[in-house]
Scaffold this motif. Structure first.
Motif, short mmCIF file in Angstrom:
data_model
loop_
_atom_site.label_atom_id
_atom_site.label_comp_id
_atom_site.label_asym_id
_atom_site.label_seq_id
_atom_site.Cartn_x
_atom_site.Cartn_y
_atom_site.Cartn_z
N ILE A 90 0.84 -1.19 0.00
CA ILE A 90 0.00 0.00 0.00
C ILE A 90 0.88 1.24 0.00
N LYS A 91 0.61 2.16 -0.94
CA LYS A 91 1.33 3.43 -1.01
C LYS A 91 0.28 4.55 -1.10
N PRO A 92 -0.42 4.85 -0.01
CA PRO A 92 -1.51 5.82 -0.07
C PRO A 92 -1.01 7.25 -0.18
N GLY A 93 -1.87 8.08 -0.74
CA GLY A 93 -1.57 9.50 -0.84
C GLY A 93 -2.69 10.23 -1.54
N THR A 120 -10.11 4.38 -3.82
CA THR A 120 -10.07 5.81 -4.16
C THR A 120 -11.17 6.54 -3.40
N LEU A 121 -10.90 7.81 -3.13
CA LEU A 121 -11.87 8.65 -2.43
C LEU A 121 -11.69 10.08 -2.89
N THR A 122 -12.75 10.71 -3.38
CA THR A 122 -12.68 12.10 -3.78
C THR A 122 -12.68 12.96 -2.52
N VAL A 123 -11.60 13.71 -2.32
CA VAL A 123 -11.44 14.50 -1.11
C VAL A 123 -11.95 15.92 -1.33
N ASP A 124 -11.63 16.52 -2.50
CA ASP A 124 -12.02 17.89 -2.77
C ASP A 124 -12.15 18.09 -4.27
N VAL A 125 -12.99 19.04 -4.65
CA VAL A 125 -13.19 19.39 -6.05
C VAL A 125 -13.10 20.91 -6.17
N VAL A 134 -7.82 13.45 -5.05
CA VAL A 134 -8.28 12.08 -4.81
C VAL A 134 -7.29 11.37 -3.89
N HIS A 135 -7.83 10.76 -2.83
CA HIS A 135 -7.00 9.88 -2.00
C HIS A 135 -6.97 8.53 -2.71
N TRP A 136 -5.74 8.09 -3.00
CA TRP A 136 -5.54 6.91 -3.82
C TRP A 136 -4.71 5.91 -3.04
N ILE A 137 -5.06 4.65 -3.08
CA ILE A 137 -4.37 3.64 -2.29
C ILE A 137 -3.01 3.26 -2.87
N ASN A 138 -2.80 3.53 -4.14
CA ASN A 138 -1.56 3.11 -4.79
C ASN A 138 -0.97 4.25 -5.62
N VAL A 139 -0.35 5.21 -4.96
CA VAL A 139 0.23 6.35 -5.66
C VAL A 139 1.53 5.90 -6.32
N THR A 140 1.51 5.83 -7.65
CA THR A 140 2.70 5.42 -8.40
C THR A 140 3.39 6.61 -9.04
N ASP A 141 2.67 7.73 -9.11
CA ASP A 141 3.20 8.93 -9.76
C ASP A 141 2.68 10.14 -9.00
N LYS A 142 3.52 11.14 -8.81
CA LYS A 142 3.10 12.35 -8.09
C LYS A 142 2.09 13.17 -8.90
N ASP A 143 2.16 13.08 -10.22
CA ASP A 143 1.26 13.82 -11.10
C ASP A 143 0.62 12.84 -12.10
N PRO A 144 -0.31 11.99 -11.61
CA PRO A 144 -0.87 10.96 -12.48
C PRO A 144 -1.91 11.50 -13.45
#
Length: 162
Positions: A90-93, A120-125, A134-144
């Motif tokens: 898990i690499k959340p962010g 995934t969870l939408t935090v703010d729009v 979006v809070h993502w459980i698997n952050v593979t890239d800082k700017d996906p």
């Protein structure tokens, strides 16, 4: 119009006793509903959606989305999250994703689809720019890209609601 119809029907439902409703009750319902609808309309700053929401093809497209691509993504995501929990991979962010969406309905549809999908969870729009956090459980890239975070949901939201 929605508030008028809803309040009119609710009043009639409340005064209905199983017998025919007297004519003066319809008059009272009409007056109360008009006052409520006018008072809510003057205080509301929400956008009013047009008749395009009643298009049967749009509803069929929405049903296809919900029982097709959305269910498939939900199953895949459930399996992915279960594997990540078991393995501890898990690499959340929180990531910033530019959706490019302009309509309120399309943003709402996409935000809900993201939030309902496990992992995934939408935090703010940001309303004016269409940027989602979006809070993502698997952050593979800082700017996906949006495709990496929520798949084809953005295209579906654009197709169904804009």
């Amino acid at each position: 119009m929605f508030v008028f119809v809803l309040s009119f029907l609710m009043y009639l439902l409340l005064v209905w006793s199983g017998e025919p409703i007297p004519a003066f009750e319809y008059g009272i319902a009409l007056i109360i509903s008009t006052v409520l609808a006018l008072s809510v309309r003057s205080r509301s700053n929400a956008r009013h959606f047009g008749w395009s929401g009643l298009n049967p093809m749009r509803w069929l497209g929405f049903l296809y989305f919900m029982f097709g691509p959305f269910i498939v993504a939900m199953v895949k995501s459930n399996i992915d999250v279960a594997i990540r929990i078991i393995t501890g991979n898990i690499k959340p962010g929180i990531v910033k994703v530019d959706t490019g969406l302009t309509g309120d309905m399309s943003k709402t549809l996409l935000a809900n689809a993201i939030t309902l999908t496990p992992g995934t969870l939408t935090v703010d729009v940001e309303e004016d720019s269409g940027v989602f956090y979006v809070h993502w459980i698997n952050v593979t890239d800082k700017d996906p890209s949006g495709e990496a975070v929520y798949g084809s949901f953005g295209d579906w939201a654009r197709r169904l609601a804009e």
